[in-house]
Design an enzyme around this catalytic site. Sequence first.
Site, PDB file in Angstrom:
ATOM      1  N   LEU A 136       0.683  -1.605  -0.055  1.00 43.00           N
ATOM      2  CA  LEU A 136      -0.270   0.259   0.416  1.00 43.00           C
ATOM      3  C   LEU A 136       0.746   1.340   0.264  1.00 43.00           C
ATOM      4  CD1 LEU A 136      -2.699  -0.968   2.553  1.00 43.00           C
ATOM      5  CD2 LEU A 136      -3.085  -0.444  -0.302  1.00 43.00           C
ATOM      6  N   CYS A 176       3.573  -1.665   8.894  1.00 44.07           N
ATOM      7  CA  CYS A 176       1.702  -1.391   8.610  1.00 44.07           C
ATOM      8  C   CYS A 176       0.774  -2.279   8.220  1.00 44.07           C
ATOM      9  CB  CYS A 176       1.962  -0.644   7.730  1.00 44.07           C
ATOM     10  SG  CYS A 176       2.607   1.886   7.881  1.00 44.07           S
ATOM     11  N   HIS A 177       1.741  -3.663   7.855  1.00 44.55           N
ATOM     12  CA  HIS A 177       0.585  -4.663   7.327  1.00 44.55           C
ATOM     13  C   HIS A 177       1.286  -5.609   7.466  1.00 44.55           C
ATOM     14  CE1 HIS A 177      -1.221  -1.121   5.571  1.00 44.55           C
ATOM     15  NE2 HIS A 177      -2.889  -1.553   5.335  1.00 44.55           N
ATOM     16  N   GLY A 178       3.032  -5.628   8.430  1.00 50.57           N
ATOM     17  CA  GLY A 178       3.609  -7.052   8.237  1.00 50.57           C
ATOM     18  C   GLY A 178       4.120  -7.738   7.108  1.00 50.57           C
TER      19      GLY A 178
END
Length: 187
Positions: free
Chosen positions: A133, A151-153
């Site tokens: 992202l 943020c999202h791993g």
Amino acid sequence: MASTHTSDEPTRRDFLMLTTGAMGAVGAAAALWPFIDQMNPDASTRALASVEVDVGAIEPGQAITVPWRGKPVFIRNRTPEEIEAAKQVPVAELRDPVARNDNGAADAVASDENRAAPGKENFLILVGVCTHLGCIPLGQQGDFGGWFCPCHGSHYDTSGRIRKGPAPENLLVPVYTFVSDTRLRIG
């Protein structure tokens, strides 16, 4: 009274028509030029098109981040152990098998050799934007010692290849050249 002139010689009228047309074209070009020129990028944008970096002071195991085209670029001087670990990963185990290196073939496999410059394998240059992202991953972290996007791993290895998490692609390797042993030009 009809004209009796049948010669193929140009007349004064032909000369005036040609001159008027040429002057009209020059005038139109002169009037349009400011509009065309304003579409070119300004000097600050052109200055960002490429950036030169002195990499001589980066010790093995260290990394720096430089701005390029409004994005962070990671420059990492990898240790021999990091390079060897990256080379040992079979391409078949990678989530994204494409090198994503703008310096090579678009369909090159994501081997460590295809993601670093020949003769300068210790330096890894990556656009520091997570392919999930657009976050900025943290360096020298994560399960594979490369980069980690909290943020999202997403976890990237020491070659910038996605190994775990939601990111769909490897970190991009931008166009770069070594202009000397210690100077790098990105862009």
